[in-house]
Scaffold this active site. Structure first.
Site: not given
Ligand code: GDP
Ligand code: MN
Length: 382
Positions: A101, A189
């Site tokens: 992530y 992201e």
């Protein structure tokens, strides 16, 4: 403003972040054609601006044309968390060994952007953030200098990313930060950033949300705006009219000129036991047409039960406002919701005379006007 995955991926790919080969499709035939071209297996992914598509059934991995068609037929047209799916991204599936992530956002507490890295990427990152916050490493960035290479490396190593891919991941992280800054993003992201068996890193998902107040200097991104999906109809209308508008949860519609004046009116509505339905600032020098547009806005909000106008004339003249209110209301055989008006400042007396009392309730003080509008709203509610 949220970008779709395929749009954010394009922005990422243009900046050199590796992404899988992909094609956007809107029909089952289009999906099969694209999948044949890319080569199986492929991932078929609903393009709606909401997270957690995987868990909600909006993503399927398929191995051949027949499966691709089936998946396309089930995903296209589906309702995903309240959003209609009218296109899918057909994407070469990645054979991964790890899901990382990477995220950039603003840390308001620190007053600085923050980069985040975790080796527990994938669909459960929200859960990780809650249950195991230490699994997400944070590195604050001074926006004047940008993200230094050593900062990216430190975050990546601290997170425990394998040495073999650490340099590449750090490089993607820096690029992501730069994209966040250059595009006036509020969030950027990659979740997951997939790591393959032969140590490649590939962005399998892409999120980028843009600060709406910066769109004036992001013309390329404005062109990507999808006004058909997800957006509030009234907010779109407000954009068209050029109003500052925020929809709230109450039933007293509020129109004023000047942000401070509108905020004061909101507070007073609350003070007198009412609930504001919106913030609507028509701005300075509001001419008749703008007033009519503002009324159109609040009338088309089905939650609104009464309307209060709070106008203080400076540049805005009371007589202009009064004409606007009259002409907007004269169009109706029956006024949809009671309207209370308070005028003060430049030409307020002329304005009061012009106002048609068959159409509106006139009050001399702001307190009286607000109280009256709250009463009207409560009568409808009762
Ligand atoms: P989200 O659920 O909306 O965040 O959508 P993502 O694009 O992040 O996909 C969710 C999950 O689907 C990922 O974490 C993967 O586990 C899986 N997935 C997505 N794309 C691929 C792919 O190309 N290959 C494989 N094997 N899995 C994928
Ligand atoms: Mn994701």
């Amino acid at each position: 403003m949220k970008l779709h995955e395929y749009q954010a991926k394009q922005v990422f790919a243009d900046a050199g972040i590796p992404t899988p080969p992909s094609t956007l499709a809107k029909t089952a035939d289009g999906v099969v054609e694209a999948a044949d071209e890319i080569g199986y297996p492929v991932a078929i992914k609903a393009q709606v601006q909401v997270g957690g598509r995987g868990k909600a059934g909006g993503i399927e991995l398929v191995d051949d044309a027949e499966e691709a068609r089936e998946a396309a037929e089930s995903i296209l047209g589906m309702d995903l968390k309240g959003l209609h799916v009218d296109s899918v991204l057909v994407e070469g599936a990645v054979d991964f060994v790890n899901e990382l992530y990477l995220g950039i956002t603003m840390d308001r507490g620190e007053g600085k952007p923050v980069a985040m890295v975790s080796t527990k990427g994938g669909v459960d990152i929200e859960q990780v953030a809650e249950e195991d916050p230490d699994a997400i490493v944070r590195e604050h960035v001074d926006p004047a200098f940008g993200m230094f290479p050593y900062q990216a490396r430190r975050a990546v190593f601290e997170a425990g990313v394998d040495r073999e891919v650490a340099t590449d991941v750090a490089s993607v992280l820096r690029t992501l930060y730069q994209l966040w800054a250059d595009n006036d993003a509020t969030e950027a992201e990659i979740n997951p950033l997939m790591v393959t068996a032969d140590d490649e890193v590939i962005a399998a998902d892409a999120v980028m949300n843009i600060d709406e107040d910066a769109l004036f200097r992001q013309p390329d991104l404005v062109e990507m705006e999808d006004t058909s999906a997800g957006g509030d109809e009234l907010e779109a209308k407000a954009d068209e009219y050029g109003f500052d508008y925020v929809r709230l949860s109450g039933n007293v519609g509020i129109i004023g000129n000047g942000a401070g004046l509108v905020m004061t009116t909101l507070d007073l509505v609350d003070h007198y036991g009412g609930e504001p339905a919106n913030f609507l600032d028509v701005g300075g020098g509001a001419k008749a047409e703008r007033i009519a547009n503002a009324l159109d806005m609040v009338f088309s909000d089905e939650n609104v039960d009464s309307v209060v106008f709070n106008i203080f004339g400076g540049i805005t003249r009371g007589d202009e406002v009064a004409k606007g209110i009259n002409s907007a209301l004269e169009q109706f055989d029956e006024i949809p919701k009671p309207v209370v008006v308070r005028l003060a400042g430049t030409n307020w007396e002329e304005g009061m005379e012009i106002l048609n009392e068959d159409l509106v309730t006139i009050e001399k003080t702001l307190e009286d006007a607000v109280q009256r509008s709250v009463e009207y709203a409560q009568e409808v509610d009762a």
